[in-house]
Design a protein around this motif. Structure first.
Motif, PDB file in Angstrom:
ATOM      1  N   ILE A 101       0.826  -1.208   0.000  1.00  0.00           N
ATOM      2  CA  ILE A 101       0.000   0.000   0.000  1.00  0.00           C
ATOM      3  C   ILE A 101       0.860   1.257   0.000  1.00  0.00           C
ATOM      4  O   ILE A 101       0.372   2.329  -0.322  1.00  0.00           O
ATOM      5  CB  ILE A 101      -1.023   0.049   1.152  1.00  0.00           C
ATOM      6  CG1 ILE A 101      -0.353   0.303   2.488  1.00  0.00           C
ATOM      7  CG2 ILE A 101      -1.879  -1.172   1.212  1.00  0.00           C
ATOM      8  CD1 ILE A 101      -1.381   0.710   3.515  1.00  0.00           C
ATOM      9  N   GLY A 102       2.136   1.107   0.320  1.00  0.00           N
ATOM     10  CA  GLY A 102       3.048   2.251   0.245  1.00  0.00           C
ATOM     11  C   GLY A 102       3.124   2.839  -1.156  1.00  0.00           C
ATOM     12  O   GLY A 102       3.452   4.006  -1.338  1.00  0.00           O
ATOM     13  N   HIS A 103       2.790   2.016  -2.169  1.00  0.00           N
ATOM     14  CA  HIS A 103       2.903   2.498  -3.545  1.00  0.00           C
ATOM     15  C   HIS A 103       1.546   2.630  -4.231  1.00  0.00           C
ATOM     16  O   HIS A 103       1.456   2.664  -5.451  1.00  0.00           O
ATOM     17  CB  HIS A 103       3.916   1.651  -4.314  1.00  0.00           C
ATOM     18  CG  HIS A 103       5.259   1.736  -3.651  1.00  0.00           C
ATOM     19  ND1 HIS A 103       6.072   2.840  -3.768  1.00  0.00           N
ATOM     20  CD2 HIS A 103       5.858   0.922  -2.752  1.00  0.00           C
ATOM     21  CE1 HIS A 103       7.135   2.677  -2.980  1.00  0.00           C
ATOM     22  NE2 HIS A 103       7.019   1.513  -2.365  1.00  0.00           N
ATOM     23  N   VAL A 104       0.492   2.719  -3.425  1.00  0.00           N
ATOM     24  CA  VAL A 104      -0.817   3.103  -3.950  1.00  0.00           C
ATOM     25  C   VAL A 104      -0.761   4.616  -4.188  1.00  0.00           C
ATOM     26  O   VAL A 104      -0.409   5.371  -3.280  1.00  0.00           O
ATOM     27  CB  VAL A 104      -1.937   2.771  -2.940  1.00  0.00           C
ATOM     28  CG1 VAL A 104      -3.274   3.358  -3.383  1.00  0.00           C
ATOM     29  CG2 VAL A 104      -2.049   1.268  -2.738  1.00  0.00           C
ATOM     30  N   GLY A 114       3.150  10.520  -6.234  1.00  0.00           N
ATOM     31  CA  GLY A 114       2.063  10.669  -5.266  1.00  0.00           C
ATOM     32  C   GLY A 114       1.731   9.384  -4.521  1.00  0.00           C
ATOM     33  O   GLY A 114       0.619   9.202  -4.030  1.00  0.00           O
ATOM     34  N   CYS A 115       2.719   8.465  -4.406  1.00  0.00           N
ATOM     35  CA  CYS A 115       2.504   7.232  -3.642  1.00  0.00           C
ATOM     36  C   CYS A 115       2.328   7.575  -2.156  1.00  0.00           C
ATOM     37  O   CYS A 115       2.861   8.569  -1.663  1.00  0.00           O
ATOM     38  CB  CYS A 115       3.715   6.307  -3.742  1.00  0.00           C
ATOM     39  SG  CYS A 115       4.059   5.693  -5.393  1.00  0.00           S
ATOM     40  N   VAL A 116       1.605   6.710  -1.437  1.00  0.00           N
ATOM     41  CA  VAL A 116       1.426   6.875   0.007  1.00  0.00           C
ATOM     42  C   VAL A 116       2.792   7.063   0.683  1.00  0.00           C
ATOM     43  O   VAL A 116       2.979   7.959   1.508  1.00  0.00           O
ATOM     44  CB  VAL A 116       0.701   5.648   0.614  1.00  0.00           C
ATOM     45  CG1 VAL A 116       0.708   5.715   2.135  1.00  0.00           C
ATOM     46  CG2 VAL A 116      -0.729   5.554   0.087  1.00  0.00           C
ATOM     47  N   ARG A 159       7.359  12.841  -6.420  1.00  0.00           N
ATOM     48  CA  ARG A 159       7.894  11.636  -7.054  1.00  0.00           C
ATOM     49  C   ARG A 159       8.274  10.632  -5.973  1.00  0.00           C
ATOM     50  O   ARG A 159       8.754  11.003  -4.909  1.00  0.00           O
ATOM     51  CB  ARG A 159       9.157  11.982  -7.858  1.00  0.00           C
ATOM     52  CG  ARG A 159       8.861  12.557  -9.211  1.00  0.00           C
ATOM     53  CD  ARG A 159       8.853  11.464 -10.277  1.00  0.00           C
ATOM     54  NE  ARG A 159       8.364  11.979 -11.543  1.00  0.00           N
ATOM     55  CZ  ARG A 159       7.501  11.330 -12.329  1.00  0.00           C
ATOM     56  NH1 ARG A 159       7.020  10.164 -11.955  1.00  0.00           N
ATOM     57  NH2 ARG A 159       7.114  11.835 -13.462  1.00  0.00           N
ATOM     58  N   CYS A 160       8.058   9.347  -6.277  1.00  0.00           N
ATOM     59  CA  CYS A 160       8.414   8.285  -5.329  1.00  0.00           C
ATOM     60  C   CYS A 160       9.668   7.568  -5.831  1.00  0.00           C
ATOM     61  O   CYS A 160       9.914   7.523  -7.034  1.00  0.00           O
ATOM     62  CB  CYS A 160       7.246   7.304  -5.232  1.00  0.00           C
ATOM     63  SG  CYS A 160       7.540   5.939  -4.081  1.00  0.00           S
ATOM     64  N   HIS A 161      10.430   6.999  -4.920  1.00  0.00           N
ATOM     65  CA  HIS A 161      11.640   6.267  -5.330  1.00  0.00           C
ATOM     66  C   HIS A 161      11.312   5.080  -6.232  1.00  0.00           C
ATOM     67  O   HIS A 161      12.173   4.562  -6.935  1.00  0.00           O
ATOM     68  CB  HIS A 161      12.438   5.809  -4.108  1.00  0.00           C
ATOM     69  CG  HIS A 161      11.710   4.815  -3.251  1.00  0.00           C
ATOM     70  ND1 HIS A 161      11.699   3.472  -3.531  1.00  0.00           N
ATOM     71  CD2 HIS A 161      10.931   4.961  -2.153  1.00  0.00           C
ATOM     72  CE1 HIS A 161      10.964   2.841  -2.629  1.00  0.00           C
ATOM     73  NE2 HIS A 161      10.483   3.728  -1.776  1.00  0.00           N
ATOM     74  N   CYS A 162      10.037   4.645  -6.222  1.00  0.00           N
ATOM     75  CA  CYS A 162       9.653   3.498  -7.062  1.00  0.00           C
ATOM     76  C   CYS A 162       9.496   3.906  -8.521  1.00  0.00           C
ATOM     77  O   CYS A 162       9.337   3.052  -9.390  1.00  0.00           O
ATOM     78  CB  CYS A 162       8.355   2.875  -6.551  1.00  0.00           C
ATOM     79  SG  CYS A 162       6.876   3.849  -6.906  1.00  0.00           S
ATOM     80  N   GLY A 163       9.501   5.221  -8.786  1.00  0.00           N
ATOM     81  CA  GLY A 163       9.287   5.694 -10.152  1.00  0.00           C
ATOM     82  C   GLY A 163       7.905   6.280 -10.341  1.00  0.00           C
ATOM     83  O   GLY A 163       7.640   6.962 -11.336  1.00  0.00           O
TER      84      GLY A 163
END
Ligand SMILES: [Zn+2]
Length: 377
Positions: A233-236, A251-253, A244-248
């Motif tokens: 859910i961290g990347h919802v 606006g990820c959680v 920006r999220c480190h996952c690419g």
């Protein structure tokens, strides 16, 4: 397990007594679906080996007219080391067979090479007594990608860690059976068997810390995911104009609610470059506007992420844990309620900060469950 080979029926009976005991044989029969005669047969060798106790007879069991002696797991029959690997140190506990913590220590981590970490784990276990004398198994919990079946750490938690056969290395260094599990999944197992999740069929645990993690139990089984990834859910995404999220993604959680993100926003707004999480929590408690808004944004993001997860998996309850969760709670609940669909809005959220020793205890819980036949290792 000494002198006892657990059949699937015996595993089911042992797990029931472990998590629900003291419990009568009749009740074990009802929970497991085995006949009372089968339960009695299964219990006999486990009792004889000293893993279970028959408590003093209470009231007569309904219908049979015979007295019902409740069964309970003998907590001090075996002891386990639980070790949590984190930045800079190991947290280690001595746990009994009911996952009760008897002692806790922290061991500094002199380096992050595989050899240095394995040596530190062996030292941490030795602090609890000569291996094999008291401690019979070792459980290790690791932030990072773990293949529990093979005991291999696929990625992380330290620089350069790829495909490290950690369970085998710990076995070699300590001479004891060892399990390795991702720390969020280990904490989920501990809550499933020994905490808030006990007695539920479906259950979720959400952790808010350096990242935002989630462990899921659906129909009694921990969800592993086809690629070892599930319940992230961290990347919802919850804000398409978010950071920006480190996952690419954007606006990820996690990009909004992980501790470093919360602290970075407050540093930027207040100019306090050296602020850390405890400082940020303290600032919020004084009513500082920037600190309150940063935690509120994190609470809203986590609340929306949990609503998405609850709508998809329908857990009976959700435990939310992490160092700063108490400060997030109000906004988290306010964001969760309106987004939870229908009856899922009634799914209770239990917000509870847990001390670092809880993660080490969780590592021990995984190895306890492996001992009784639930899980590899
Ligand atoms: Zn992401």
């Amino acid at each position: 397990m000494d002198r006892v080979t657990l059949t699937p029926a015996a595993t089911a009976v042992f797990a029931t007594v472990l998590t629900r005991g003291p419990i009568s044989r009749t009740e074990v029969s009802r929970v497991t679906g085995l006949s009372t005669a089968a339960v009695t047969k299964v219990v006999r060798p486990i009792l004889a080996a000293g893993y279970l106790d028959e408590l003093p007879v209470g009231r007569a069991s309904a219908g049979s007219g015979r007295p019902a002696a409740p069964l309970a797991v003998r907590a001090d029959r075996e002891f386990f080391a639980g070790v949590w690997l984190r930045a800079g140190e190991l947290v280690v506990v001595l746990a009994d067979l009911r996952a009760g913590v008897r002692a806790a220590h922290r061991i500094p981590l002199p380096g992050t090479s595989v050899a240095a970490v394995v040596a530190a784990v062996a030292r941490a276990v030795a602090v609890l007594g000569a291996p094999g004398a008291l401690v019979r198994r070792v459980g290790v919990a690791v932030p990072g990608e773990v293949d529990r079946g093979s005991g291999i750490v696929r990625r992380g938690p330290y620089p350069g860690w790829r495909d490290v056969p950690l369970a085998a290395l710990v076995r070699e260094a300590t001479g004891l059976p060892a399990t390795v599990e991702n720390d969020v999944r280990a904490l989920t197992v501990a809550e499933q068997w020994f905490g808030e999740g006990a007695g539920t069929r479906s259950f979720a645990l959400v952790t808010v810390g350096e990242g935002v993690g989630c462990g899921l139990v659906v129909n009694g089984a921990l969800v592993e995911g086809g690629y070892g990834v599930a319940g992230e859910i961290g990347h919802v995404p919850v804000d398409d104009t978010g950071p920006r999220c480190h996952c690419g993604g954007r606006g990820c959680v996690e990009a909004i609610a992980a501790e470093p993100a919360v602290v970075a926003r407050i540093r930027a707004a207040t100019g306090r470059a050296a602020l850390d999480l405890p400082g940020a929590v303290a600032l919020a408690r004084t009513g500082d506007r920037a600190a309150l808004e940063s935690f509120a944004a994190a609470g809203r993001a986590v609340g929306r992420g949990i609503a998405a997860m609850v709508n998809m998996f329908g857990p009976e309850k959700v435990v939310v844990t992490g160092d700063g969760v108490a400060v997030l709670e109000k906004d988290l609940r306010a964001a969760y309620g309106p987004q939870a669909f229908g009856a899922a809005g009634g799914c209770p959220l239990i917000v509870e900060p847990l001390p670092p020793e809880s993660w080490a205890r969780a590592a021990a819980a995984v190895t306890i469950m492996a001992l009784i036949g639930l899980g590899p290792g």
